[in-house]
Design a protein around this motif. Structure first.
Motif, PDB file in Angstrom:
ATOM      1  N   TRP A 137       0.869  -1.230   0.250  1.00  0.00           N
ATOM      2  CA  TRP A 137       0.060  -0.061  -0.176  1.00  0.00           C
ATOM      3  C   TRP A 137       0.989   1.128   0.050  1.00  0.00           C
ATOM      4  CZ3 TRP A 137      -5.104   1.124  -0.113  1.00  0.00           C
ATOM      5  CH2 TRP A 137      -5.484   2.462   0.234  1.00  0.00           C
ATOM      6  N   ALA A 138       1.822   1.244   0.728  1.00  0.00           N
ATOM      7  CA  ALA A 138       2.558   2.657   1.036  1.00  0.00           C
ATOM      8  C   ALA A 138       3.413   2.651  -0.473  1.00  0.00           C
ATOM      9  CB  ALA A 138       3.658   2.433   2.213  1.00  0.00           C
ATOM     10  N   HIS A 139       3.906   1.654  -0.891  1.00  0.00           N
ATOM     11  CA  HIS A 139       4.668   1.792  -2.166  1.00  0.00           C
ATOM     12  C   HIS A 139       3.816   2.161  -3.174  1.00  0.00           C
ATOM     13  CE1 HIS A 139       7.738   0.681  -5.282  1.00  0.00           C
ATOM     14  NE2 HIS A 139       6.859   0.153  -5.938  1.00  0.00           N
ATOM     15  N   GLN A 140       2.829   1.662  -3.463  1.00  0.00           N
ATOM     16  CA  GLN A 140       1.706   2.404  -4.537  1.00  0.00           C
ATOM     17  C   GLN A 140       1.299   3.821  -4.295  1.00  0.00           C
ATOM     18  OE1 GLN A 140      -1.525  -0.332  -4.918  1.00  0.00           O
ATOM     19  NE2 GLN A 140      -0.214  -2.191  -5.528  1.00  0.00           N
ATOM     20  N   SER A 141       1.286   4.136  -2.974  1.00  0.00           N
ATOM     21  CA  SER A 141       0.790   5.278  -2.691  1.00  0.00           C
ATOM     22  C   SER A 141       1.681   6.447  -3.144  1.00  0.00           C
ATOM     23  CB  SER A 141       0.032   5.507  -1.420  1.00  0.00           C
ATOM     24  OG  SER A 141      -1.085   4.606  -1.173  1.00  0.00           O
ATOM     25  N   ALA A 142       3.070   5.996  -2.278  1.00  0.00           N
ATOM     26  CA  ALA A 142       4.092   7.098  -2.579  1.00  0.00           C
ATOM     27  C   ALA A 142       4.446   7.334  -4.243  1.00  0.00           C
ATOM     28  CB  ALA A 142       5.283   6.460  -1.861  1.00  0.00           C
ATOM     29  N   THR A 149       4.767  10.752   0.006  1.00  0.00           N
ATOM     30  CA  THR A 149       4.097  10.232   1.403  1.00  0.00           C
ATOM     31  C   THR A 149       3.108   9.373   0.822  1.00  0.00           C
ATOM     32  OG1 THR A 149       2.607  12.116   1.170  1.00  0.00           O
ATOM     33  CG2 THR A 149       4.430  12.609   2.273  1.00  0.00           C
ATOM     34  N   TRP A 150       2.626   8.499   2.075  1.00  0.00           N
ATOM     35  CA  TRP A 150       1.497   7.717   1.842  1.00  0.00           C
ATOM     36  C   TRP A 150       0.663   7.678   3.107  1.00  0.00           C
ATOM     37  CZ3 TRP A 150       1.512   3.877   5.895  1.00  0.00           C
ATOM     38  CH2 TRP A 150       2.681   3.479   6.546  1.00  0.00           C
ATOM     39  N   LYS A 161       7.872   8.741   3.236  1.00  0.00           N
ATOM     40  CA  LYS A 161       8.073   7.595   2.437  1.00  0.00           C
ATOM     41  C   LYS A 161       9.251   6.964   3.194  1.00  0.00           C
ATOM     42  CE  LYS A 161       9.547   5.669  -2.089  1.00  0.00           C
ATOM     43  NZ  LYS A 161       9.754   6.046  -3.447  1.00  0.00           N
ATOM     44  N   THR A 164       8.083   3.955   5.459  1.00  0.00           N
ATOM     45  CA  THR A 164       7.397   2.669   5.443  1.00  0.00           C
ATOM     46  C   THR A 164       7.987   1.470   6.120  1.00  0.00           C
ATOM     47  OG1 THR A 164       7.383   3.737   3.192  1.00  0.00           O
ATOM     48  CG2 THR A 164       7.145   1.221   3.370  1.00  0.00           C
ATOM     49  N   SER A 460      -8.378   3.038  -2.075  1.00  0.00           N
ATOM     50  CA  SER A 460      -8.156   2.782  -0.701  1.00  0.00           C
ATOM     51  C   SER A 460      -9.472   1.770  -0.195  1.00  0.00           C
ATOM     52  CB  SER A 460      -8.256   4.115   0.008  1.00  0.00           C
ATOM     53  OG  SER A 460      -7.459   5.107  -0.581  1.00  0.00           O
TER      54      SER A 460
END
Length: 908
Positions: A137-142, A149-150, A161, A164, A460
């Motif tokens: 999730w954090a990788h795709q959002s950033a 940011t995520w 980032k 993470t 999300s």
């Protein structure tokens, strides 16, 4: 907590810590109250909300007293806090971690097992997620966001980032990859949390959390501060560190910003409010006095200053101000308007002259300079210099004035940051704005759509929580949206609050809360039927419809039971036996028939019902009586009503009325045979008046009810009698009266009495005339009416003279007629002359007159006929031409309308 952990904890020989048992015995925790939300309306709640509870059933016990793992977490905190512990939020997360069903991950919606590596949001919501899921999730959002940011999938708190998650930590972040231990909570290291209690950093708290490694937020600091100062600082008392900032309840009494008054508000947090004392204050120049608040005592009026400056030549143009007006702004070094020529010794009241060179001040465009000569005032703000410009995207070049912008009509076709929609902005430079449309893609929960701006990658997870509750809503738990389809509603021990729809809702035995339809009522119906009896079957009233939100499949097939009455059906026909009379209600002809099948029947007797006349009886066969409205009847149930389809009237009595009227009326009754008395006789009786002048018409009943005197009175016409008296020619002068007229001797009318030659004339009373006739031996009846009273006077001298004169005049008239015979011919009328000429021969008839008479008859008729035919033909021709003109005009109007429709029609 899984059920396997509870089983291991209960069967293990490891003893429970003493501190845990002591703390649990000292302070048993009460279950948290929570509202009962509707199961059809899921609400968005956060895990940190203390009002959100997994279950509100009163049969649940305290988690600290029932679960050793939970008791070990809060034991140290309870030993310090004692009875004043505030564990509302912590108890929520502990109950969520210790319940039997594992909480699902908000990203993949799979359950989180105790052995799975997890990550917890430590900033706001403390949601528990799978570690691989949050890393993806954090990788795709950033990568999709413009800034590195995520955000948390639940509370959307932004993380950089660099934060993470890369490894699996316990809740307090002390231990990496914490081992699974059945004596402690899952994903916990079992050590003291020791996280700083920074929630009260403004109060100076420097303590750490006393709980064992736990999920969710840390509780308030339970340490007691001996000298906790209130907000105003006037009171001190020992209080908890988390609540050491308090209000003492007395007046604040701090000095306000005005420096004159003190704060009248009760002890409060934060700065004091502005001073609200009102008074008369002067403006800065001191000319205006206004009543204002003390906090607004410094103000400026709207009057201009107008004071003299230091130069002594100009006045101050500023508004209301305090202090001196200051120096003249025109004194000192001055230049020409363009600033190229200096005038060091120029007085302030003299105007600086222009230098004559080019102005060269920068115009409003910021690129070109003013081409005018040195001038006073501002330069033209609009730059009118024609230059070659290109649009923002570079697709169009054109010569335009400098102040005009050039944009082309080409739309940008580059995709925006979402990768789904084109920019479509006119003349775009390349900095396409972020996509402003809503994503509107279906989320993984399957119930809602993404309401975020259009974005790349996966949406999300749904942040809403679904409430799974029993039917009454008093027992419930919450699950993430999308997982409610695999959940079963909890069992509830409360009474079912669904009101029954049958008539036994207050008498029926209650049952427990449930889903589906309520069991049928087992009481006797006892509902009153339309016939008046009560239903003796089992209750078959309507039942509440089942709630279709949860449809539970039956585990075993049950044998179908025979139900006597289907719920929701009307009552069966009444089987009560009743006695039904015949159609005519004759005595002794009743039959015993079930109430629902009772029908009236004809018997063998005649009707015998009295007819409406009241004198005869009906001779028809037995039939239903037609009862008129308002007539009382004994048996209402038999429906003997005139609206009954079987109702039949009795025969009609066609005989005339045979009753004899009382004398003196001899007229028969005009009505047919009837029951009541005969009506009064309305036949007209004709009676003449006493004098015979007119005839009166009286109703028989009215005339015969009068006595003899009244009858004579009403027969009088009210006018003169008009009957001739027997001896004189006069009429009776009395009012119309019965019997004979009064005696002739009473006639007092005047009569003209004359002599024999009618020369003398006198007026006598009629009585005297009659007496004179009788004296002279004449009968008054033999005297003609025109000669009545004549010859009673004796002739005198005047009568002889009048006779002589009349004879002389008669002789002269005869002599004149003999002498003038022509006058007689001349005075003969013309008709007599024509008759006299009738014997003469007619004038001769000429040949010309004959021809004229012959031609004047047929030729005149033929000429008139020809003229009539010519006029008719002309009228027909004119009419045809007029019709043709009207037709041509209508065709032109239709063509004009067709052209207008073609012009108005849109072109394809």
């Amino acid at each position: 907590m899984p059920s396997s952990y509870a089983a291991v904890a209960s069967s293990s020989r490891k003893p429970v810590p003493v501190a845990t048992a002591t703390a649990t015995a000292r302070r048993p925790a009460a279950p948290l109250p929570a509202p009962a939300p509707s199961p059809s309306n899921p609400r968005h709640v956060s895990d940190s909300d203390p009002s959100c509870c997994s279950s509100s059933s009163g049969d649940e016990t305290d988690l600290a007293a029932s679960d050793p793992a939970t008791a070990s977490v809060i034991s140290t905190y309870l030993s310090v806090a004692g009875d004043g512990a505030d564990l509302a939020k912590v108890r929520l997360f502990l109950s969520s971690a210790a319940r039997r069903r594992s909480p699902p991950c908000l990203i993949c919606l799979d359950p989180i097992r105790p052995s799975d590596p997890v990550w917890s949001c430590s900033a706001s919501c403390f949601a528990l997620l799978h570690l691989p899921c949050i890393q993806s999730w954090a990788h795709q959002s950033a990568s999709a966001a413009p800034s590195p940011t995520w955000g948390c999938p639940k509370c959307r708190v932004a993380y950089p980032k660099s934060q993470t998650p890369t490894s699996y930590h316990c809740f307090c972040s002390k231990t990496v990859d914490p081992p699974a231990d059945p004596w402690i909570l899952p994903h916990s290291c079992g050590e003291v949390c020791d996280r700083p209690l920074n929630s009260n950093a403004d109060s100076g708290c420097q303590h750490t959390c006393l709980l064992r490694c736990h999920p969710g937020p840390c509780p308030p600091c339970p340490t007691v501060v001996p000298n906790a100062r209130c907000f105003c600082g006037a009171h001190r008392e020992p209080r908890r560190c988390a609540r050491q900032r308090y209000s003492c309840g007395s007046k604040c009494n701090k000095s306000l910003s005005c420096g004159l008054h003190r704060c009248p508000v009760d002890c409060h947090d934060g700065p004091c409010p502005p001073c609200a004392v009102r008074g008369n204050h002067k403006c800065e120049c001191g000319e205006t006095t206004v009543e204002r608040l003390c906090s607004e005592r410094v103000f400026q009026c709207k009057r201009e200053c107008g004071g003299m400056l230091d130069c002594g030549k100009h006045r101050c143009e500023r508004g209301c101000h305090g202090g001196k007006c200051g120096e003249c702004p025109l004194r000192g070094r001055r230049t020409c308007p363009c600033g190229k020529t200096d005038y060091p010794r120029l007085e302030c009241d003299m105007e600086a002259a222009t230098c004559g060179s080019t102005c060269e001040k920068v115009l409003g465009c910021g690129r070109h300079k003013c081409p005018e000569r040195c001038h006073r005032g501002q330069c033209d703000k609009i730059c009118r210099l024609v230059i070659k410009k290109s649009c923002r995207c570079g697709g169009l070049k054109k010569e335009l004035p400098c102040h005009q912008d050039l944009t082309c009509e080409r739309k940008c076709q580059r995709l925006r940051d979402c990768g789904r929609h084109a920019c479509k902005r006119r003349c775009c430079v390349g900095d396409c704005p972020p996509c402003a449309e809503i994503c509107d893609r279906r989320l993984r929960c399957g119930n809602h759509k993404c309401q975020s701006p259009c974005h790349r990658g996966a949406c999300s997870p749904c942040p809403l929580m679904k409430t799974i509750s029993c039917f009454c809503g008093k027992t419930y738990f919450e699950v993430p949206c999308g997982t409610e389809k695999n959940q079963k509603p909890p069992k509830c021990s409360k009474k079912c609050n669904v009101d029954r729809l049958c008539r036994h809702k207050f008498d029926c035995r209650p049952h427990k809360c449930h889903y589906g339809a309520c069991p049928p009522c087992k009481m006797i119906c006892a509902e009153e039927l339309s016939c008046g009896h009560k239903c003796k079957e089992r209750c078959h009233g309507s039942i509440p419809p089942p709630n279709p939100e949860y449809t539970l499949k039956p585990m075993k097939k049950k044998m179908e039971k025979h139900i006597e009455c289907t719920p929701g059906t009307p009552c069966p026909p009444c089987q009560e036996v009743v006695l039904v009379p015949c159609l005519g209600q004759h005595i002794g002809q009743e039959r015993a028939i079930p109430c629902s099948k009772r029908r009236q029947f004809p018997c063998q007797n005649l009707c015998g019902n009295p007819l409406p006349c009241g004198n005869h009886y009906c001779t028809k066969a037995c039939h239903v009586l037609e009862i008129p409205l308002g007539q009382p009847k004994a048996d209402i149930i038999l429906s003997l009503h005139r609206k009954n389809t079987l109702a039949e009237p009795c025969e009609d009595c066609d005989l005339p009325c045979q009753r004899v009227r009382n004398s003196p009326c001899t007229h028969p009754c005009p009505l047919p045979c009837h029951e009541n008395d005969c009506p009064p006789c309305k036949v007209l009786v004709k009676r003449s008046c006493h004098c015979g002048a007119m005839t009166h018409s009286f109703e028989c009943v009215h005339y015969n009810n009068l006595n003899a005197k009244e009858q004579l009175k009403v027969r009088s016409c009210g006018g003169p009698c008009h009957r001739k008296l027997p001896n004189c020619p006069h009429l009776c002068s009395e009012i119309c009266h019965p019997d004979q007229c009064p005696s002739v001797d009473q006639c007092m009318k005047k009569v003209n009495v004359r002599c024999a030659c009618n020369t003398l004339k006198k007026e006598w009373v009629c009585q005297d005339v009659l007496k004179e006739y009788r004296r002279s031996g004449r009968d008054p009846k033999e005297v003609p009416k025109g000669q009545f009273g004549g010859g009673l006077l004796l002739c005198g001298e005047d009568c002889v003279k009048k006779v002589k004169v009349s004879s002389t005049e008669l002789h002269l008239r005869k002599v004149q007629e003999v002498k003038n015979p022509a006058m007689e011919v001349a005075n003969v009328p013309k008709r007599k002359k024509k008759r006299e000429r009738g014997g003469q021969e007619p004038a001769p008839y000429s040949m010309l007159q004959k021809i004229k008479d012959f031609l004047s008859g047929p030729l005149l008729k033929l000429l008139l006929l020809v003229i009539a035919i010519a006029g008719l033909v002309g009228l027909v021709v004119v009419t045809v031409k007029f019709i043709y003109q009207i037709s041509d005009w209508m065709n032109e109007m239709e063509e004009q309308r067709t052209r207008q429709r073609n012009l108005r029609a849109p072109r394809l």
